[in-house]
Design an enzyme around this catalytic site. Structure first.
Site, PDB file in Angstrom:
ATOM      1  CB  SER A 146       4.014   1.684   1.433  1.00  0.00           C
ATOM      2  OG  SER A 146       2.965   2.299   2.134  1.00  0.00           O
ATOM      3  CG  ASP A 296      -0.621   0.922   3.665  1.00  0.00           C
ATOM      4  OD1 ASP A 296      -0.745   0.277   4.724  1.00  0.00           O
ATOM      5  OD2 ASP A 296       0.331   1.682   3.464  1.00  0.00           O
TER       6      ASP A 296
END
Length: 569
Positions: A146, A296
Site C-alpha cells: 500500500s 496510493d
C-alpha cells in the site's frame, strides 16, 4: 538473543538458496541488531494482510516467508474444496521485487496443482478484488505494501467473495501456515498451470467501474481535473476510466506517472499526507483546476483537494470525502426510489456523522472494525440487503459491491461526478460538504499517528495501550467521559452509571472514550505499520452555511486544546 541466533542458523541449511545463506551469515557475523529484528518473530497478518520490510529472515518479506504462506493456503484450499478445480488470481504493484515475488507465489500455487491467473504487469488492488469473482476463483493474492515506505512489501489474501480473508478463514489459514516448515514449500512450478491475463479482465473491470461510478453529471467539459498516480498502479486504470465517463479536461502529473518503487518525488506515497499531493496542487493552481486527486501505490486510497470558500485548494480528510460520496450515492438511490433494504458501511474509528447521514435517509448504517475486509463481510453477511457505499477515515471508499475492497479507481470517478455536478449547479464540492454539516451536524475529525519502530517500539506501543486501559481518562476538554468501549474485552461501560453493554463485533485492540458532549477519542495500534493511532471526533450544530467559518474555528480550537491536554500536539 541465543534463540534468535538458533532460528537464523536454520536458514543456513540447504532448504535456502546460496544468496539467502550468504546474507544470513553476514547478519550473524556483522550486524546483530539487524539480525535481531529480522528473526525475533514471524511476520503476522494484520489489518490489511501481511506487510513487512523486504530481506532475509522470518520477520521479513522474502520468497520463503511468502512461499510458506502460499503453501499453507494451497493446503487449506484442498481441504476446503476437495475434488474441485482450484483457481487463484494474482496481481502485484510497483514496488521493488513485487513482480518476482508474484511469480514465486504463482509457481508455488502451480506446483500444488492449482490453476493460476497472473496479471501480466502491475495492476490495482481493486482490479484484483474484482477479478476474483470475475474469474470464479477461490482466492486472490496481491503483492503490495500500500502506502508504506519503499523498503516494504506485502501480501494480501482474498476469498471467493472478492473480500480479504476474515474469520473463520483467517485463523484457519494461519493455522495451516504455522503447521508447516520451510522444508514443506513446493517451489517446483508447473508452468502449464500459470496463465497470464490482461486486456479481457481490464476491460471488464473498467466497464464495471464506469457503470458504478458514472451518474451522467452535468458540466464535465467545464470541470478541470489534476490527477497523480504517485508512481503507482492507478495509471493503468484511472485515466482511461475518466475518459470513458466523459472527462476530457484531465491533467496528469507526468513526473509522477511512471511506476517507480522508490517513489522519488515524494517523502511518502500516502495521499493522507499533504506533501504527497504538493506537486499536483501546484500544477492545479497554475491551470485553475477544480479538483486534485492522488492515489496510493496500489490504488485503494485516494486523497482529494478542492476549492474552499476562499477559492484555495484544500486537502480534505477521509471522513469528509466519505460523507459527501455517501450522501451523493444516497441521493441517487433516493431518486430511483428506496426499497427499504439499503445500507451504508463505516468503521468504529470513522466519523459518527455516517450514522446521522443514515438516519437522514432512513437507511441502516453498519459499523465494523477498521479495515475494508469487515465492510466486505457486511455485504457477504447481508445478501438480501443493498449496499449503497461506504468507507473509512483512512481515505478509502467503496462504491457499490462489484469490488469488495477500497477502490480508488471508481471513487476517483465518483469524486469528479460530485464536483462537476456541483459546479454546474452553481455550488462546489466544498459547499456541498458544508450543506451536509447543516443537515447532519458539524463533525470534525483529527488523526494523530505516532511511529515507534523495532522491538522496543512495539513494546512502547503495547505499554501505551495498557496505560490507557489501566489509567482511564476521566474528562476531555472539560467534558466528563461517559462511555469507555474496550474492544479487547467486548465491553462498553458507562463509568458514570456503571451500566455495561456487550460489544457485538469481533475483538480488537481498540479503546474508545466518549464524553457527555459527544467528543470521541479512539486509540489503536496500526495493523500495517509500526504506529499507534489516536482518532478524535468532535461535533456541534451548524445552523446555516454563513456560520461555517466561525464554527469551524471553534472546533479547530477545541481539537488543539484536547491535543495539548493529552500531550499529543
Amino acid at each position: 538473543m541465543s534463540s534468535i541466533k538458533q532460528t537464523a542458523q536454520t536458514w543456513l541449511t540447504n532448504t535456502f538458496d546460496s544468496d539467502t545463506k550468504t546474507k544470513v551469515e553476514t547478519l550473524l557475523n556483522h550486524n546483530p541488531e539487524e539480525l535481531k529484528d529480522s528473526f525475533y518473530k514471524n511476520l503476522e497478518f494484520g489489518t490489511g494482510g501481511m506487510r513487512g520490510i523486504m530481506g532475509v529472515g522470518t520477520n521479513r518479506i522474502n520468497k520463503y516467508t511468502l512461499g510458506k504462506n502460499t503453501q499453507g493456503i494451497s493446503n487449506y484450499l484442498k481441504k476446503v474444496y476437495p475434488n474441485q478445480d482450484l483457481k487463484v488470481v494474482i496481481a502485484y504493484d510497483c514496488r521493488h521485487n513485487s513482480d518476482t515475488l508474484a511469480k514465486t507465489v504463482a509457481e508455488v500455487f502451480s506446483a500444488n496443482g492449482i490453476q493460476v491467473y497472473l496479471f501480466s504487469d502491475l495492476r490495482t488492488t481493486p482490479a484484483l478484488s474484482f477479478a476474483v469473482r470475475h474469474l470464479n476463483c477461490q482466492t486472490g493474492i496481491v503483492l503490495t505494501a500500500s502506502h508504506n515506505p519503499p523498503e516494504y512489501n506485502g501480501y494480501k489474501v482474498y476469498w471467493t467473495d472478492g473480500g480479504q480473508i476474515v474469520p473463520p478463514q483467517d485463523k484457519e489459514i494461519i493455522n495451516e501456515i504455522n503447521a508447516i516448515s520451510f522444508d514443506d514449500i513446493n517451489f517446483k512450478a508447473d508452468e502449464t498451470k500459470i496463465k497470464l491475463i490482461d486486456k479481457e479482465v481490464d476491460e471488464a473491470f473498467m466497464n464495471a467501474s464506469v457503470e458504478n461510478g458514472n451518474f451522467n453529471a452535468k458540466g464535465k467539459d467545464d470541470f478541470k481535473i489534476v490527477f497523480t498516480s504517485l508512481h503507482g498502479t492507478s495509471i493503468t486504470a484511472v485515466p482511461e476510466v475518466l475518459k470513458r465517463a466523459g472527462y476530457n479536461n484531465v491533467t496528469i502529473i507526468e513526473e509522477q506517472a511512471k511506476p517507480d518503487g522508490d517513489f522519488p518525488t515524494v517523502v511518502s506515497p500516502n495521499p493522507e499526507e499533504p506533501e504527497a499531493l504538493s506537486i499536483a496542487i501546484k500544477k492545479a493552481e497554475q491551470i485553475g483546476a477544480d479538483i486534485v486527486i492522488g492515489t496510493d501505490p496500489d490504488c485503494d486510497r485516494l486523497g482529494i483537494a478542492v476549492r474552499n470558500l476562499e477559492g484555495n485548494l484544500e486537502l480534505l480528510n477521509g471522513n469528509q470525502t466519505m460523507i459527501l460520496m455517501t450522501r451523493f450515492l444516497l441521493e441517487q438511490r433516493k431518486q430511483k426510489g428506496f426499497t427499504g433494504n439499503e445500507f451504508i458501511g463505516s468503521t468504529i474509528v470513522s466519523t459518527p456523522m455516517m450514522n446521522k447521514l443514515a438516519a437522514l435517509y432512513n437507511v441502516e448504517c453498519k459499523t465494523a472494525l477498521t479495515g475494508f475486509k469487515w465492510i466486505a463481510k457486511m455485504i457477504k453477511d447481508a445478501p438480501n440487503q443493498y449496499f449503497v457505499g461506504g468507507g473509512e477515515e483512512s481515505f478509502g471508499f467503496m462504491v457499490g459491491d462489484f469490488v469488495r475492497d477500497k477502490d480508488a479507481v471508481t471513487s476517483t470517478l465518483l469524486a469528479c461526478e460530485i464536483g462537476a455536478n456541483a459546479k454546474a449547479n452553481g455550488s462546489s464540492f466544498y459547499k456541498d460538504l458544508i450543506d451536509c454539516y447543516v443537515d447532519c451536524g458539524f463533525y470534525k475529525e483529527k488523526l494523530i499517528s505516532i511511529t515507534k519502530k523495532g522491538i522496543s517500539g512495539a513494546e512502547e506501543i503495547k505499554q501505551m495501550m495498557v496505560d490507557f486501559k489501566n489509567n482511564p481518562i476521566t474528562t476531555i476538554d472539560g467534558s466528563k467521559v461517559e462511555w469507555i468501549e474496550d474492544y479487547n474485552t467486548s465491553i462498553a461501560k458507562n463509568i458514570i452509571t456503571g451500566e455495561e453493554k456487550q460489544i457485538t463485533i469481533p475483538k480488537s485492540n481498540v479503546l474508545i472514550y466518549i464524553t457527555k458532549d459527544g467528543t470521541k477519542m479512539a486509540a489503536r495500534p496500526s495493523g500495517t505499520e509500526p504506529k499507534i493511532k489516536f482518532y478524535f471526533s468532535i461535533n456541534t450544530t451548524l445552523e446555516k452555511t454563513e456560520n461555517y467559518k466561525d464554527i469551524n474555528l471553534q472546533l479547530e480550537n477545541k481539537i488543539a486544546r484536547i491535543l495539548k491536554e493529552l500531550n499529543l500536539n
